[in-house]
Design a protein around this motif. Structure first.
Motif, PDB file in Angstrom:
ATOM      1  N   VAL A  44       0.843  -1.190   0.000  1.00  0.00           N
ATOM      2  CA  VAL A  44       0.000   0.000   0.000  1.00  0.00           C
ATOM      3  C   VAL A  44       0.885   1.249   0.000  1.00  0.00           C
ATOM      4  O   VAL A  44       1.844   1.351   0.774  1.00  0.00           O
ATOM      5  CB  VAL A  44      -0.932  -0.002   1.227  1.00  0.00           C
ATOM      6  CG1 VAL A  44      -1.754   1.287   1.292  1.00  0.00           C
ATOM      7  CG2 VAL A  44      -1.852  -1.220   1.185  1.00  0.00           C
ATOM      8  N   LEU A  45       0.560   2.198  -0.865  1.00  0.00           N
ATOM      9  CA  LEU A  45       1.358   3.419  -1.008  1.00  0.00           C
ATOM     10  C   LEU A  45       0.698   4.636  -0.384  1.00  0.00           C
ATOM     11  O   LEU A  45       1.383   5.609  -0.038  1.00  0.00           O
ATOM     12  CB  LEU A  45       1.618   3.692  -2.495  1.00  0.00           C
ATOM     13  CG  LEU A  45       2.280   2.562  -3.283  1.00  0.00           C
ATOM     14  CD1 LEU A  45       2.387   2.943  -4.758  1.00  0.00           C
ATOM     15  CD2 LEU A  45       3.643   2.218  -2.702  1.00  0.00           C
ATOM     16  N   THR A  62      -0.236 -11.464   0.212  1.00  0.00           N
ATOM     17  CA  THR A  62       0.081 -10.670   1.399  1.00  0.00           C
ATOM     18  C   THR A  62      -0.287  -9.223   1.123  1.00  0.00           C
ATOM     19  O   THR A  62       0.112  -8.668   0.084  1.00  0.00           O
ATOM     20  CB  THR A  62       1.579 -10.763   1.742  1.00  0.00           C
ATOM     21  OG1 THR A  62       1.891 -12.100   2.120  1.00  0.00           O
ATOM     22  CG2 THR A  62       1.945  -9.820   2.882  1.00  0.00           C
ATOM     23  N   LEU A  63      -1.044  -8.632   2.022  1.00  0.00           N
ATOM     24  CA  LEU A  63      -1.344  -7.201   1.924  1.00  0.00           C
ATOM     25  C   LEU A  63      -0.485  -6.474   2.954  1.00  0.00           C
ATOM     26  O   LEU A  63      -0.700  -6.599   4.162  1.00  0.00           O
ATOM     27  CB  LEU A  63      -2.819  -6.928   2.178  1.00  0.00           C
ATOM     28  CG  LEU A  63      -3.226  -5.449   2.099  1.00  0.00           C
ATOM     29  CD1 LEU A  63      -3.027  -4.908   0.679  1.00  0.00           C
ATOM     30  CD2 LEU A  63      -4.663  -5.239   2.545  1.00  0.00           C
ATOM     31  N   THR A  84      -0.193  -7.475   6.978  1.00  0.00           N
ATOM     32  CA  THR A  84       0.989  -7.067   7.719  1.00  0.00           C
ATOM     33  C   THR A  84       1.252  -5.581   7.486  1.00  0.00           C
ATOM     34  O   THR A  84       0.454  -4.876   6.865  1.00  0.00           O
ATOM     35  CB  THR A  84       2.206  -7.922   7.283  1.00  0.00           C
ATOM     36  OG1 THR A  84       3.301  -7.647   8.148  1.00  0.00           O
ATOM     37  CG2 THR A  84       2.594  -7.650   5.842  1.00  0.00           C
ATOM     38  N   GLY A  85       2.372  -5.065   8.024  1.00  0.00           N
ATOM     39  CA  GLY A  85       2.834  -3.735   7.667  1.00  0.00           C
ATOM     40  C   GLY A  85       2.517  -2.610   8.626  1.00  0.00           C
ATOM     41  O   GLY A  85       2.756  -1.444   8.317  1.00  0.00           O
ATOM     42  N   ASN A 108       1.648  -7.927  12.833  1.00  0.00           N
ATOM     43  CA  ASN A 108       1.961  -6.507  13.032  1.00  0.00           C
ATOM     44  C   ASN A 108       1.028  -5.620  12.217  1.00  0.00           C
ATOM     45  O   ASN A 108       1.452  -4.755  11.455  1.00  0.00           O
ATOM     46  CB  ASN A 108       3.428  -6.227  12.656  1.00  0.00           C
ATOM     47  CG  ASN A 108       3.828  -4.786  12.913  1.00  0.00           C
ATOM     48  OD1 ASN A 108       3.321  -4.144  13.830  1.00  0.00           O
ATOM     49  ND2 ASN A 108       4.717  -4.263  12.076  1.00  0.00           N
ATOM     50  N   ALA A 109      -0.268  -5.828  12.383  1.00  0.00           N
ATOM     51  CA  ALA A 109      -1.278  -5.015  11.692  1.00  0.00           C
ATOM     52  C   ALA A 109      -2.558  -5.060  12.494  1.00  0.00           C
ATOM     53  O   ALA A 109      -2.742  -5.915  13.372  1.00  0.00           O
ATOM     54  CB  ALA A 109      -1.506  -5.528  10.271  1.00  0.00           C
TER      55      ALA A 109
END
Length: 288
Positions: A44-45, A62-63, A84-85, A108-109
């Protein structure tokens, strides 16, 4: 001198890229999800708001939220998912793979689930500070005895948030949820929570109650999915009392051999345990 006035409608010929796959940019998450191949990572940007988004993706992906907030309507598909992220995903996940095994990993999200169904066998795993909150009811599958599994590490949490949980195998689901319930809460096979369902599941809140030693008499004590079981010879049907330090529990049931006490409202800790007759004049067994 006079001038004519014109109104020009100018469309943005360079819409914002909101995510990428392997260096290729996409202006909508829907387009990226539809283009994703098995095993791809969608990065995601920018923050994404596609509340009406509705896609069917039968490939694992994976998102990577990349510390952004993503709102998307419904993601269908019979495949594994990893979120994640460090960011937030607000969505509904629909997996109807009743005959297959798929894993849902939140790493971790933050995942806010709205009206979801995860009917596949396999594992729902929360790791590395993951947080899941139900914002609507959820239906869980995995009808076999080992079909549904829930794993929450010590840094993560699953907030039921007063929502309904149902599924193909209520006994299995109740057992998996029960291992992470805080003390003072129970869950029955019909998935009714007590005293209420606004509770957070976590490995931290489920720190076990322990007792200092086995009973010194003929009793054998053990834990059994939220119960303390005392086994003794010739148990008479009737009422018994068990003390955990200053706390007391009364009999849940007896079956002629075992006495069952439901662990409710006992904080985590280490206690001396004694089992008494109903008026606490005679000890059946005690720990040392």
């Amino acid at each position: 001198t006079s001038f004519d006035t014109y109104t020009l409608d100018i469309e943005n010929s360079n819409p914002t890229n909101v995510c990428s796959i392997n260096g290729k940019n996409y202006t909508t998450l829907a387009a990226a999800l539809e283009a994703a191949q098995s095993g791809d990572e969608i990065i995601v940007l920018n923050d994404i708001d596609e509340e009406e988004g509705n896609v069917d993706v039968n490939k694992s992906f994976t998102l990577n939220t990349n510390n952004h907030t993503v709102t998307f309507g419904i993601i269908h598909g019979m495949a594994s998912r990893t979120i994640t992220g460090g960011g937030v995903l607000n969505t509904a996940l629909e997996n109807s793979n009743t005959n297959g095994s798929n894993t849902l990993t939140i790493d971790n999200a933050t995942l806010n689930l709205n009206g979801s169904q995860w009917m596949a066998k396999g594992l729902i795993s929360l790791v590395n500070g993951a947080s899941v909150t139900l914002t609507s009811e959820i239906f869980l599958g995995g009808g076999d005895e080992d079909g549904f599994n829930l794993s929450i590490d010590e840094t993560s949490s699953f907030n039921i948030n007063g929502q309904s949980i149902s599924g193909y195998n209520a006994t299995r689901i109740a057992a998996q949820i029960g291992q992470y319930l805080p003390r003072g809460y129970t869950v029955s096979d019909d998935l009714v929570f007590s005293p209420d369902a606004n509770v957070t599941l976590s490995a931290q809140s489920a720190d076990p109650i322990t007792y200092t030693a086995e009973a010194v008499t003929t009793c054998f004590n053990e834990w059994n999915e939220g119960e303390f079981v005392v086994t003794a010879s010739d148990v008479v049907e009737g009422s018994y009392v068990m003390t955990f330090g200053e706390y007391e529990l009364t009999t849940q049931r007896t079956d002629g051999v075992e006495i069952y006490f439901e662990l409710k409202n006992i904080p985590a800790g280490t206690y001396n345990v004694t089992v008494w007759n109903s008026d606490k004049t005679e000890q059946l067994c005690t720990s040392t």
